[in-house]
Scaffold this motif. Sequence first.
Motif, mmCIF file in Angstrom:
data_model
loop_
_atom_site.group_PDB
_atom_site.id
_atom_site.type_symbol
_atom_site.label_atom_id
_atom_site.label_comp_id
_atom_site.label_asym_id
_atom_site.label_seq_id
_atom_site.Cartn_x
_atom_site.Cartn_y
_atom_site.Cartn_z
ATOM 1 N N LEU A 2 0.972 -1.056 -0.009
ATOM 2 C CA LEU A 2 -0.175 0.476 -0.491
ATOM 3 C C LEU A 2 0.822 1.287 -0.095
ATOM 4 O O LEU A 2 1.724 0.803 -0.016
ATOM 5 N N LEU A 9 -6.698 6.533 4.267
ATOM 6 C CA LEU A 9 -5.917 5.525 3.221
ATOM 7 C C LEU A 9 -7.420 4.436 2.868
ATOM 8 O O LEU A 9 -8.476 3.780 3.759
ATOM 9 N N ILE A 11 -8.865 1.579 0.538
ATOM 10 C CA ILE A 11 -8.416 0.554 -0.316
ATOM 11 C C ILE A 11 -10.010 0.279 -0.666
ATOM 12 O O ILE A 11 -11.466 -0.301 0.074
ATOM 13 N N THR A 13 -11.953 -2.414 -2.574
ATOM 14 C CA THR A 13 -11.503 -4.221 -2.606
ATOM 15 C C THR A 13 -13.178 -5.043 -3.949
ATOM 16 O O THR A 13 -12.794 -6.239 -4.185
ATOM 17 N N VAL A 43 -7.087 4.276 -2.957
ATOM 18 C CA VAL A 43 -6.304 3.340 -3.372
ATOM 19 C C VAL A 43 -7.643 2.644 -4.923
ATOM 20 O O VAL A 43 -8.452 2.027 -3.815
ATOM 21 N N ASP A 45 -7.780 0.059 -7.162
ATOM 22 C CA ASP A 45 -6.200 -1.023 -8.022
ATOM 23 C C ASP A 45 -7.295 -1.985 -8.292
ATOM 24 O O ASP A 45 -7.093 -2.826 -7.153
ATOM 25 N N PHE A 48 -6.075 -5.030 -5.540
ATOM 26 C CA PHE A 48 -6.837 -5.318 -4.553
ATOM 27 C C PHE A 48 -7.937 -5.710 -4.360
ATOM 28 O O PHE A 48 -8.554 -6.589 -3.538
ATOM 29 N N LEU A 56 -4.718 -7.312 3.543
ATOM 30 C CA LEU A 56 -4.468 -5.722 3.455
ATOM 31 C C LEU A 56 -3.624 -5.153 4.376
ATOM 32 O O LEU A 56 -2.079 -4.703 4.011
ATOM 33 N N LEU A 59 -0.073 -5.871 3.546
ATOM 34 C CA LEU A 59 0.385 -4.758 2.635
ATOM 35 C C LEU A 59 0.539 -3.137 3.730
ATOM 36 O O LEU A 59 1.080 -2.384 2.777
ATOM 37 N N VAL A 60 0.588 -3.246 4.534
ATOM 38 C CA VAL A 60 1.286 -2.220 4.640
ATOM 39 C C VAL A 60 2.541 -2.027 5.500
ATOM 40 O O VAL A 60 3.012 -2.474 5.990
ATOM 41 N N TYR A 66 -0.362 5.577 9.158
ATOM 42 C CA TYR A 66 -1.963 5.603 9.259
ATOM 43 C C TYR A 66 -2.259 5.343 9.970
ATOM 44 O O TYR A 66 -1.819 4.209 10.982
ATOM 45 N N LEU A 69 -7.339 1.912 8.088
ATOM 46 C CA LEU A 69 -7.037 1.633 7.088
ATOM 47 C C LEU A 69 -9.337 1.499 6.408
ATOM 48 O O LEU A 69 -9.558 1.481 7.430
#
Length: 147
Positions: A2, A9, A11, A13, A43, A45, A48, A56, A59-60, A66, A69
């Motif tokens: 990430l 942040l 994300i 999914t 994010v 992408d 993910f 997740l 991946l931090v 942060y 999440l």
Amino acid sequence: MLPDGDGALVIRTDFTHPQAWGELCALLRGYAPEGLLTDVRVVDDPHFEGMTTQQLLTLVPDGGEYAYLAVADGLTMASAAKRPQDRSVAIVDLDDEEEPGRIFRALVSELASIDATLSLVNLDFAEYADAVGKDGVHRGFRPAEYR
């Protein structure tokens, strides 16, 4: 991995509802009372897609800034079709070194407040997680009879 940084942040999914995602991004920009949610990083992408919160967490980046999440998952996208005002994201704790990964859901409209409060350490993650309603969603701090 990430992206490294601080602030909020979010994300994605779940990629099944592009319109719901677009609406969520607009809400994120719209719920910034008094400039609270000024540094939100999104994010978006497909890498993910379908990842669990536990995946997740791996991946931090080490030493990241942060505190949490915000995860836009299948429940986030499904709630868009039912009642957009009830759209929630999963909030995942990153600060608890002994037990990272505690989760609660929160309305998108509460994210700016959560972000500001957690970054200033006025309240901690557990206080938010303990203040969810019967449906498991944090809708703000209200008397217990309204949760």
